[in-house]
Design a protein around this motif. Structure first.
Motif, PDB file in Angstrom:
ATOM      1  N   UNK A  32      12.289  -4.812   7.179  1.00 17.60           N
ATOM      2  CA  UNK A  32      12.384  -4.883   5.722  1.00 17.60           C
ATOM      3  C   UNK A  32      11.521  -6.038   5.186  1.00 17.60           C
ATOM      4  N   UNK A  33      10.790  -5.765   4.130  1.00 14.36           N
ATOM      5  CA  UNK A  33      10.110  -6.819   3.363  1.00 14.36           C
ATOM      6  C   UNK A  33      10.437  -6.538   1.905  1.00 14.36           C
ATOM      7  N   UNK A  34      11.293  -7.357   1.335  1.00 13.99           N
ATOM      8  CA  UNK A  34      11.681  -7.111  -0.050  1.00 13.99           C
ATOM      9  C   UNK A  34      10.677  -7.755  -1.002  1.00 13.99           C
ATOM     10  N   UNK A  49       8.270  -2.461   5.990  1.00 12.88           N
ATOM     11  CA  UNK A  49       8.467  -1.593   4.827  1.00 12.88           C
ATOM     12  C   UNK A  49       7.274  -1.817   3.891  1.00 12.88           C
ATOM     13  N   UNK A  50       6.734  -0.746   3.379  1.00 11.29           N
ATOM     14  CA  UNK A  50       5.545  -0.863   2.535  1.00 11.29           C
ATOM     15  C   UNK A  50       4.266  -0.633   3.323  1.00 11.29           C
ATOM     16  N   UNK A  51       4.360  -0.755   4.644  1.00 11.11           N
ATOM     17  CA  UNK A  51       3.202  -0.489   5.498  1.00 11.11           C
ATOM     18  C   UNK A  51       1.972  -1.252   5.050  1.00 11.11           C
ATOM     19  N   UNK A  52       0.830  -0.605   5.172  1.00 14.37           N
ATOM     20  CA  UNK A  52      -0.426  -1.285   4.826  1.00 14.37           C
ATOM     21  C   UNK A  52      -0.648  -1.381   3.313  1.00 14.37           C
ATOM     22  N   UNK A  53       0.279  -0.816   2.518  1.00 16.02           N
ATOM     23  CA  UNK A  53       0.099  -0.980   1.064  1.00 16.02           C
ATOM     24  C   UNK A  53       0.223  -2.453   0.674  1.00 16.02           C
ATOM     25  N   UNK A  54       0.886  -3.253   1.511  1.00 14.92           N
ATOM     26  CA  UNK A  54       0.958  -4.687   1.215  1.00 14.92           C
ATOM     27  C   UNK A  54      -0.319  -5.406   1.629  1.00 14.92           C
ATOM     28  N   UNK A  55      -1.044  -4.830   2.588  1.00 14.44           N
ATOM     29  CA  UNK A  55      -2.146  -5.551   3.230  1.00 14.44           C
ATOM     30  C   UNK A  55      -3.519  -5.002   2.884  1.00 14.44           C
ATOM     31  N   UNK A  87       6.125  -1.746  -2.565  1.00  9.07           N
ATOM     32  CA  UNK A  87       7.147  -2.668  -3.067  1.00  9.07           C
ATOM     33  C   UNK A  87       7.037  -2.902  -4.567  1.00  9.07           C
ATOM     34  N   UNK A  88       5.808  -3.032  -5.062  1.00  7.84           N
ATOM     35  CA  UNK A  88       5.650  -3.390  -6.479  1.00  7.84           C
ATOM     36  C   UNK A  88       5.763  -2.162  -7.376  1.00  7.84           C
TER      37      UNK A  88
END
Lengths: 216, 557
Positions: B37-39, B110-116, B239-240
């Motif tokens: 999890x990454x909130x 969580x969020x996968x590469x959409x965070x990176x 996430x966003x």
């Protein structure tokens, strides 16, 4: 969601990056509890590593050389930025065993450079020793134009490695990043700003050599 | 009776979109994510952390990286501030084929590469959708630009895309927020190129980063390191953006730390009946049921699950009657060239622009052109001002040496990275190892990947044309990459294919709505569905096709 207001120290930490008056969303100016905990636990990384590698003469020699590379003058220098501790930390924890051995040998050779010992020479004599070491290393690839974006040059002569550690230790420190260089103000992007004589380069957020490693 | 209406496997760019669309249409949705999890906001622990607070002041921990992250650490966006988001290569390995390496860059959150991700978003054009049909490589796309264009608009309006409208047929404009400013140097270059190479277009990068507040998310404050997470939600991430929208419906259940191992089907082999998963923390196995399954586990991840779901009725892997599953893996081969520019040296900049400029494809735009390669490439262009990091390696001590490090250097580096289209090639594959398994009992992925002659020939043009651009732009010196040094497959992190779509069930895995030809409640909407690779960044297309597939799935429930 856990949104806590910043205490003063944390605010200053954030504000170091916020020197413009542009409107910034409140969510950006507040930190989550987890972020605040992280910041507290990760104050200057040098405070969180145990170093006990260098002898007193070795510590003293590293600090002396650091002062010769980056002296304190109208801006803070290697002393204020705790560069000697940075050097010891990197050599103890970041270097490979082979790099460490080679570096310590170089440091001991420098200390014993002549009968008077490096640490006891006067400043001008020390400088001459360092300059002659650099001249002796002239052929090294370390001096090649643009040979700066690799992660580390393990084959570089001792004097070159020591100088690079001093520069990294200073430029990536809080003192070097805020009182010698300046953080790039955030809040807006302006692609052309007149560069004034007193302006410093923007401080690094991550060393450029890290980003460069993926470029073929 | 199913536990859920739909199960979405993966929570990255595609999975987040599937979760949003399906929940908003009234479905009760379970998202299973293998990562931790990454909130949003609270878990972006390193956001705004200054360099001196990072381990070793951000210098890479070489020993640890070689042991834990030998693959991921080669990525430009991997560093001491965000390594906790990336896959641990020791714990989650795969097998590369010697002489046919493929670099699998993965997140484990969580969020996968959409965070990176690097957030570049470009529409495909009719030229791209016609490519396979026109030159006979791969299977024809079953979708036209006109069919997908409204879906591009739909996702763009939600995510927010900044950029400049250019009116190009081969790189259609998006629904744009205002463009970001250019560097003075880029304006100089733009002017020179327009005079000397008028057929080139030089435009600001199109990025899923907000230049003004949008849908409750803050405008970018140009702090720089997006890949640590953004509390303002100023760039698109699950996430966003999509996960909060899905959550707001009250119909989303997201469980992290769940590795989906395989899918189970009904007696007829026509429907998925359950999704089998292992809890990464407890090792416990669990079955989840739903009427509908969306695989959004990434190109390689989704194909691994399908290959591992083989049965008597699906002996080569689920939904693989075509034998195309696991084949036609693609990426964008790239070369990075650098030029030195002394123009605009009296100027500096303020703020960190998380974006570059773009030179869209200019080769083979019409059939009259005569090159020794098919299709084309585009350049992503980035500006970097020289500073102490380029020239500290010189002689000298004391105040003069110190002062020489203080100011920006007297030149700029202008880097051009040419991203090429690659052809679908049946020899570029993902398969499962016959007996080696991971810690969850899933057979290890075996990758095999090589560039074809077309990519190699195009690399010559990619390199020689970069020289032409540097001369036209006024570079005082430049270094053009050796065309023989094309990036290793996978390292553009644009991996695509292995479960391609097409009209013919004999040669493709999915139909034009991303649904399996053989399994009526199974959709694959991550990069695996791509039938060709274009030369532009693919994520926006994953979003548009996912949203469209969700509409199709709901209509056919």
């Amino acid at each position: 969601m856990n949104r806590t207001r910043l205490n003063r120290r944390e605010f200053i930490q954030c504000a170091a990056f916020l020197s413009t008056g542009s409107a910034i969303a409140p969510s950006v100016l507040s930190m989550s509890k987890e972020q605040q905990d992280f910041v507290r636990e990760h104050s200057d990384f040098l405070q969180h590593k145990t170093t006990n590698l260098f002898s007193e003469p070795q510590k003293s020699c590293a600090a002396t050389v650091a002062r010769h590379v980056i002296p304190s003058n109208d801006t803070p220098g290697a002393d204020e930025a705790n560069v000697a501790l940075f050097i010891e930390t990197m050599v103890q924890h970041w270097f490979s065993a082979a790099e460490r051995k080679q570096f310590i040998e170089g440091l001991d050779d420098l200390i014993d450079i002549n009968a008077q010992k490096f640490n006891h020479l006067n400043s001008q004599q020390q400088l001459s020793v360092l300059e002659s070491l650099e001249d002796d290393a002239s052929e090294a690839a370390w001096f090649d134009l643009g040979n700066t974006l690799r992660i580390w040059d393990s084959d570089a002569p001792f004097i070159c490695q020591l100088k690079e550690l001093v520069v990294l230790g200073f430029m990536l420190s809080e003192v070097g990043s805020t009182q010698f260089l300046k953080p790039n103000p955030m809040g807006m992007f302006a692609g052309s700003v007149t560069l004034k004589k007193e302006d410093s380069a923007h401080a690094s957020q991550i060393p450029l050599r890290v980003l460069n490693k993926a470029v073929q | 009776m199913s536990d859920f209406d739909a199960i979405v496997v993966g929570s990255g760019v595609s999975g987040g979109w599937a979760a949003k669309e399906l929940t908003e249409q009234g479905l009760k949705v379970l998202v299973l994510e293998r990562g931790k999890q990454v909130e949003h906001q609270k878990d972006y622990t390193t956001e705004h952390t200054p360099v001196w607070q990072l381990p070793y002041s951000g210098l890479p921990n070489r020993v640890q990286d070689a042991r834990e992250h030998p693959i991921q650490s080669q990525t430009y966006a991997f560093n001491e501030s965000n390594k906790h988001f990336w896959n641990n290569d020791r714990l989650n390995p795969y097998i590369q084929t010697e002489g046919a390496e493929f670099s699998w860059r993965r997140a484990d959150i969580v969020g996968g590469r959409s965070l990176l991700w690097n957030r570049q978003v470009y529409r495909w054009s009719q030229l791209d959708f016609d490519a396979n049909k026109n030159d006979g490589h791969g299977v024809p796309w079953p979708v036209s630009y006109d069919e997908i264009a409204p879906w591009y608009s739909y996702v763009e309006k939600f995510i927010g895309v900044s950029g400049q409208a250019e009116g190009l047929d081969h790189l259609p404009d998006s629904e744009f927020l205002p463009p970001m400013d250019m560097f003075g140097l880029e304006k100089t270059i733009q002017g020179r190129l327009s005079r000397k190479l008028p057929k080139l277009n030089f435009t600001i990068g199109r990025t899923a980063t907000l230049t003004r507040p949008h849908n409750g998310r803050a405008a970018c404050h140009y702090c720089g390191p997006c890949d640590r997470g953004c509390s303002g939600g100023s760039y698109f991430s699950s996430q966003s953006s999509t996960l909060p929208a899905a959550k707001a419906t009250g119909r989303l259940t997201l469980i992290s730390d769940q590795v989906v191992t395989h899918l189970l089907h009904n007696e007829a082999g026509t429907k998925v009946t359950a999704v089998a998963a292992v809890d990464t923390k407890t090792g416990g196995a669990k079955l989840y049921t739903a009427k509908l399954v969306f695989l959004c586990a990434s190109t390689v991840g989704s194909t691994q699950i399908l290959l591992n779901s083989k049965s008597k009725l699906h002996p080569d892997g689920l939904a693989n009657g075509s034998k195309a599953l696991g084949r036609y893996l693609m990426d964008h081969p790239k070369l990075t060239h650098t030029g030195i520019m002394i123009d605009n040296a009296a100027q500096y900049y303020q703020g960190n622009r998380p974006n570059g400029c773009y030179i869209p494809r200019f080769r083979n735009l019409n059939k009259q052109e005569n090159h020794d390669f098919l299709r084309g490439y585009g350049y992503q262009a980035n500006v970097l001002r020289a500073d102490w990091q380029f020239d500290f390696n010189r002689k000298g001590f004391g105040a003069d040496y110190k002062e020489s490090l203080r100011q920006p250097g007297p030149f700029w580096i202008w880097a051009l990275t040419g991203f090429q289209e690659s052809l679908p090639n049946s020899d570029n594959t993902i398969s499962l190892h016959p007996n080696k398994t991971d810690r969850f009992g899933v057979p290890l992925v075996v990758s095999k990947f090589n560039w074809s002659e077309n990519e190699k020939k195009m690399a010559n043009d990619n390199a020689s044309y970069a020289g032409k651009i540097f001369r036209a732009a006024g570079a005082i010196q430049y270094n053009v990459a050796d065309p023989g040094s094309l990036s290793v497959g996978g390292s553009s992190i644009h991996e695509m294919g292995t479960a391609r779509m097409g009209d013919d069930p004999q040669s493709s895995v999915l139909n034009k709505f991303n649904r399996s030809h053989e399994v009526e409640n199974l959709y694959v909407t991550d990069g695996a569905f791509m039938a060709s690779s274009s030369c532009v960044n693919p994520s926006l297309s994953y979003m548009a096709f996912t949203a469209r597939a969700c509409e199709h799935a709901i209509k056919n429930l």
